[in-house]
Design a protein around this motif. Sequence first.
Motif, PDB file in Angstrom:
ATOM      1  N   ILE A  65       0.844  -1.206   0.000  1.00 29.53           N
ATOM      2  CA  ILE A  65       0.000   0.000   0.000  1.00 29.53           C
ATOM      3  C   ILE A  65       0.873   1.248   0.000  1.00 29.53           C
ATOM      4  O   ILE A  65       0.648   2.192  -0.767  1.00 29.53           O
ATOM      5  CB  ILE A  65      -0.968  -0.004   1.205  1.00 29.53           C
ATOM      6  CG1 ILE A  65      -2.037  -1.081   1.026  1.00 29.53           C
ATOM      7  CG2 ILE A  65      -1.614   1.377   1.391  1.00 29.53           C
ATOM      8  CD1 ILE A  65      -2.875  -1.339   2.270  1.00 29.53           C
ATOM      9  N   TYR A  66       1.879   1.249   0.846  1.00 29.64           N
ATOM     10  CA  TYR A  66       2.757   2.416   0.927  1.00 29.64           C
ATOM     11  C   TYR A  66       3.548   2.579  -0.371  1.00 29.64           C
ATOM     12  O   TYR A  66       3.740   3.694  -0.854  1.00 29.64           O
ATOM     13  CB  TYR A  66       3.677   2.309   2.139  1.00 29.64           C
ATOM     14  CG  TYR A  66       4.436   3.583   2.404  1.00 29.64           C
ATOM     15  CD1 TYR A  66       3.771   4.736   2.824  1.00 29.64           C
ATOM     16  CD2 TYR A  66       5.812   3.652   2.224  1.00 29.64           C
ATOM     17  CE1 TYR A  66       4.460   5.917   3.061  1.00 29.64           C
ATOM     18  CE2 TYR A  66       6.514   4.827   2.459  1.00 29.64           C
ATOM     19  CZ  TYR A  66       5.831   5.950   2.871  1.00 29.64           C
ATOM     20  OH  TYR A  66       6.521   7.126   3.099  1.00 29.64           O
ATOM     21  N   ARG A  67       3.980   1.479  -0.941  1.00 31.66           N
ATOM     22  CA  ARG A  67       4.717   1.523  -2.213  1.00 31.66           C
ATOM     23  C   ARG A  67       3.883   2.232  -3.285  1.00 31.66           C
ATOM     24  O   ARG A  67       4.373   3.123  -3.990  1.00 31.66           O
ATOM     25  CB  ARG A  67       5.080   0.113  -2.662  1.00 31.66           C
ATOM     26  CG  ARG A  67       5.760   0.059  -4.014  1.00 31.66           C
ATOM     27  CD  ARG A  67       6.065  -1.396  -4.425  1.00 31.66           C
ATOM     28  NE  ARG A  67       6.682  -1.455  -5.728  1.00 31.66           N
ATOM     29  CZ  ARG A  67       7.923  -1.100  -6.003  1.00 31.66           C
ATOM     30  NH1 ARG A  67       8.716  -0.664  -5.047  1.00 31.66           N
ATOM     31  NH2 ARG A  67       8.400  -1.177  -7.236  1.00 31.66           N
ATOM     32  N   GLU A  68       2.640   1.847  -3.416  1.00 38.04           N
ATOM     33  CA  GLU A  68       1.756   2.475  -4.402  1.00 38.04           C
ATOM     34  C   GLU A  68       1.610   3.959  -4.115  1.00 38.04           C
ATOM     35  O   GLU A  68       1.621   4.793  -5.032  1.00 38.04           O
ATOM     36  CB  GLU A  68       0.386   1.782  -4.406  1.00 38.04           C
ATOM     37  CG  GLU A  68      -0.547   2.216  -5.528  1.00 38.04           C
ATOM     38  CD  GLU A  68      -1.248   3.539  -5.291  1.00 38.04           C
ATOM     39  OE1 GLU A  68      -1.521   4.253  -6.278  1.00 38.04           O
ATOM     40  OE2 GLU A  68      -1.521   3.875  -4.113  1.00 38.04           O
ATOM     41  N   SER A  69       1.471   4.315  -2.862  1.00 45.72           N
ATOM     42  CA  SER A  69       1.319   5.720  -2.492  1.00 45.72           C
ATOM     43  C   SER A  69       2.573   6.526  -2.828  1.00 45.72           C
ATOM     44  O   SER A  69       2.485   7.648  -3.331  1.00 45.72           O
ATOM     45  CB  SER A  69       0.999   5.833  -0.994  1.00 45.72           C
ATOM     46  OG  SER A  69       0.816   7.175  -0.640  1.00 45.72           O
ATOM     47  N   VAL A  70       3.737   5.954  -2.545  1.00 47.00           N
ATOM     48  CA  VAL A  70       4.993   6.646  -2.861  1.00 47.00           C
ATOM     49  C   VAL A  70       5.121   6.835  -4.371  1.00 47.00           C
ATOM     50  O   VAL A  70       5.471   7.920  -4.850  1.00 47.00           O
ATOM     51  CB  VAL A  70       6.207   5.867  -2.301  1.00 47.00           C
ATOM     52  CG1 VAL A  70       7.516   6.394  -2.884  1.00 47.00           C
ATOM     53  CG2 VAL A  70       6.231   5.951  -0.777  1.00 47.00           C
ATOM     54  N   LEU A  71       4.828   5.787  -5.141  1.00 44.99           N
ATOM     55  CA  LEU A  71       5.023   5.846  -6.586  1.00 44.99           C
ATOM     56  C   LEU A  71       3.965   6.678  -7.307  1.00 44.99           C
ATOM     57  O   LEU A  71       4.268   7.317  -8.322  1.00 44.99           O
ATOM     58  CB  LEU A  71       5.047   4.425  -7.173  1.00 44.99           C
ATOM     59  CG  LEU A  71       6.236   3.572  -6.752  1.00 44.99           C
ATOM     60  CD1 LEU A  71       6.078   2.149  -7.293  1.00 44.99           C
ATOM     61  CD2 LEU A  71       7.553   4.193  -7.209  1.00 44.99           C
ATOM     62  N   SER A  72       2.733   6.692  -6.803  1.00 46.70           N
ATOM     63  CA  SER A  72       1.632   7.339  -7.525  1.00 46.70           C
ATOM     64  C   SER A  72       1.081   8.591  -6.866  1.00 46.70           C
ATOM     65  O   SER A  72       0.423   9.382  -7.531  1.00 46.70           O
ATOM     66  CB  SER A  72       0.473   6.348  -7.686  1.00 46.70           C
ATOM     67  OG  SER A  72       0.907   5.207  -8.361  1.00 46.70           O
ATOM     68  N   GLU A 101      12.521  -2.229   6.041  1.00 48.33           N
ATOM     69  CA  GLU A 101      12.458  -0.846   6.547  1.00 48.33           C
ATOM     70  C   GLU A 101      11.076  -0.541   7.120  1.00 48.33           C
ATOM     71  O   GLU A 101      10.958   0.096   8.168  1.00 48.33           O
ATOM     72  CB  GLU A 101      12.797   0.153   5.432  1.00 48.33           C
ATOM     73  CG  GLU A 101      12.591   1.603   5.808  1.00 48.33           C
ATOM     74  CD  GLU A 101      13.418   2.095   6.990  1.00 48.33           C
ATOM     75  OE1 GLU A 101      13.023   3.103   7.621  1.00 48.33           O
ATOM     76  OE2 GLU A 101      14.460   1.485   7.316  1.00 48.33           O
ATOM     77  N   MET A 102      10.028  -1.011   6.459  1.00 46.26           N
ATOM     78  CA  MET A 102       8.667  -0.811   6.972  1.00 46.26           C
ATOM     79  C   MET A 102       8.501  -1.531   8.310  1.00 46.26           C
ATOM     80  O   MET A 102       7.835  -1.029   9.217  1.00 46.26           O
ATOM     81  CB  MET A 102       7.628  -1.276   5.957  1.00 46.26           C
ATOM     82  CG  MET A 102       7.617  -0.458   4.668  1.00 46.26           C
ATOM     83  SD  MET A 102       7.226   1.296   4.922  1.00 46.26           S
ATOM     84  CE  MET A 102       5.465   1.187   5.256  1.00 46.26           C
ATOM     85  N   ALA A 103       9.110  -2.700   8.458  1.00 40.81           N
ATOM     86  CA  ALA A 103       9.071  -3.435   9.726  1.00 40.81           C
ATOM     87  C   ALA A 103       9.783  -2.654  10.823  1.00 40.81           C
ATOM     88  O   ALA A 103       9.303  -2.593  11.963  1.00 40.81           O
ATOM     89  CB  ALA A 103       9.688  -4.821   9.562  1.00 40.81           C
TER      90      ALA A 103
END
Length: 185
Positions: free
Chosen positions: A19-26, A40-42
């Motif tokens: 979810i965070y990956r999508e938010s960062v990229l988009s 890193e998220m952990a």
Amino acid sequence: MPISLRDVSTSDLDAITAIYRESVLSGVASYEIIPPEQNEMAARFSAITGQGYPYIAAVDEVGNLLGYAYASAFRTRPAYRWMVEDSIYLEPEARGRGIGKLLLTELIQRCTSLGFRQMVAVIGGAHPASIALHKALHFEETGRLKGTGYKHGHWLDTMIMQRALGEGAATDPDPSVYPGTLFKQ
């Protein structure tokens, strides 16, 4: 489709990372450019929950994680320990369905119960949907920082919004109980 809220567990970290990956990229909610990996998220999850801040998930009836929200330190200086910053991230298909409002409402309740006195939203890109969500839950605009980030080929503003929790600044807090104990003096 019924939505339920629960505490995040380490088994959710794959979904949270995606979810965070999508938010960062988009998106513009995060000013990160390169999405962090799961390790890193952990580490971020452990740092937040290790200090007793709430970290919650919204799941559908079969347990799919639709979004998550957490509170964390606004700043690490001791006098700020009564204030938290909220963060909310949703799956793209979960946006616009009221799930963000459910998460933020729960986050406000938990932070109030824990004894925090203020909550701040630092809204990347001054995103209109995030501003509207926070306004609906009684946050007030307290500032706009112009041209604070450059992402997706555009300069972005950052909106700062704030709301009191519990007694807010009307009374003195007790430094001998959480969150007063977050920072040793």
